[in-house]
Scaffold this motif. Sequence first.
Motif, PDB file in Angstrom:
ATOM      1  N   PHE A 157      14.351  -3.820   6.926  1.00  0.00           N
ATOM      2  CA  PHE A 157      14.892  -2.785   6.911  1.00  0.00           C
ATOM      3  C   PHE A 157      14.058  -1.671   7.567  1.00  0.00           C
ATOM      4  N   ILE A 158      12.703  -1.322   6.945  1.00  0.00           N
ATOM      5  CA  ILE A 158      11.732  -0.546   7.622  1.00  0.00           C
ATOM      6  C   ILE A 158      11.659  -0.721   9.226  1.00  0.00           C
TER       7      ILE A 158
ATOM      8  N   ILE B 135       2.771  -0.148   0.178  1.00  0.00           N
ATOM      9  CA  ILE B 135       4.236  -0.398   0.566  1.00  0.00           C
ATOM     10  C   ILE B 135       4.248  -0.385   2.160  1.00  0.00           C
ATOM     11  N   HIS B 136       3.794   0.891   2.559  1.00  0.00           N
ATOM     12  CA  HIS B 136       4.038   1.441   4.128  1.00  0.00           C
ATOM     13  C   HIS B 136       3.115   2.178   4.615  1.00  0.00           C
ATOM     14  N   ILE B 137       3.008   2.248   5.747  1.00  0.00           N
ATOM     15  CA  ILE B 137       2.191   3.560   6.484  1.00  0.00           C
ATOM     16  C   ILE B 137       3.041   3.980   7.263  1.00  0.00           C
TER      17      ILE B 137
ATOM     18  N   LEU C 199       5.751   1.981   8.971  1.00  0.00           N
ATOM     19  CA  LEU C 199       5.227   0.405   9.279  1.00  0.00           C
ATOM     20  C   LEU C 199       5.172  -0.376   8.090  1.00  0.00           C
ATOM     21  N   PRO C 200       5.741  -1.485   7.611  1.00  0.00           N
ATOM     22  CA  PRO C 200       5.630  -2.191   6.424  1.00  0.00           C
ATOM     23  C   PRO C 200       4.428  -2.522   6.459  1.00  0.00           C
TER      24      PRO C 200
ATOM     25  N   ASN D  21       1.064   4.201   2.072  1.00  0.00           N
ATOM     26  CA  ASN D  21       1.728   4.801   0.954  1.00  0.00           C
ATOM     27  C   ASN D  21       1.784   3.659  -0.200  1.00  0.00           C
ATOM     28  N   ILE D  22       1.919   4.034  -1.663  1.00  0.00           N
ATOM     29  CA  ILE D  22       1.579   3.426  -2.536  1.00  0.00           C
ATOM     30  C   ILE D  22       2.749   3.642  -3.672  1.00  0.00           C
ATOM     31  N   ILE D  23       3.037   2.593  -4.455  1.00  0.00           N
ATOM     32  CA  ILE D  23       3.498   3.122  -5.932  1.00  0.00           C
ATOM     33  C   ILE D  23       2.376   3.277  -6.789  1.00  0.00           C
ATOM     34  N   ALA D  24       2.316   4.509  -7.459  1.00  0.00           N
ATOM     35  CA  ALA D  24       1.478   4.837  -8.160  1.00  0.00           C
ATOM     36  C   ALA D  24       2.106   4.836  -9.823  1.00  0.00           C
TER      37      ALA D  24
END
Length: 272
Positions: free
Chosen positions: A258-259, A108-110, A268-269, A229-232
Amino acid sequence: MKKSIVFSLILAFALILSACGQSAGSSQKTQTLTVGASAVPHAQILKQAVPLLKKKGINLKVKVFQDYVLPNQALASKQLDANYFQHVPFLDLYNKQHNTNLVNAGKIHIEPFGIYSKKYKKVTDIKDGATVQISNNKSEQGRILLLLQSKGLLKIKSGVDPISATLKDIDNFKHLKFLQPIDPALLPKAYENSAADLFAINTNFALQAKLQPKKDALILEGASSPYANIIAVRKGDQNKKAIKELVHVLQSKEIQSFINKEYKGAVLPVSE
């Protein structure tokens, strides 16, 4: 007379069918997804996804956690449908240490990791023997060492995978003194108290402490970081329609915008 009775029966039957259809439609329940997340920026980002997911028939509930252990415990024990707070190296280490089988459902993002200092304004001013405060999150050690190496403050030994590197795997030619690791959430407070010369602080905790990574960090990670970063989720759940919709929405242009607007480069997306 008979025609009138027949017509009335047909009309009544049509009304019954219509009512049944409305009842069936109204009885369809919206699917609920419960996702565990760190307060900043994860829960904030998920909040933006709520109306987008509602249009897809998904009711998103967000449960906020203040640490890096309980969200995975809650996911493994089926108290959550997914969590959103960690990167893959952390997830891999957690699975290994706890014999769990949680998997990455999507990046999703860093959050560019930062090295902060109240003592030094420039990297070139850092003296031999400077003290460094790091967290007790072992999956972050390689990340921190890579940051310090990027500015010539140490060197990771040849043949060592930087992601899994530890303090034993470096040429510490500036004789940096690494203090006893502490909980990641305590790093901003230690920074405020100037308990060391350098502090390696996760961006989510830096943001909670009102630090501005792009402005305040002495050294800041770039967008090419492998620590997205992830969806786990639990293994197998990554194929569920609702989870795929969640990831799709979080990677959408609306959420990316939005990010970018909200965090101004501190987050960062990422899209896949």
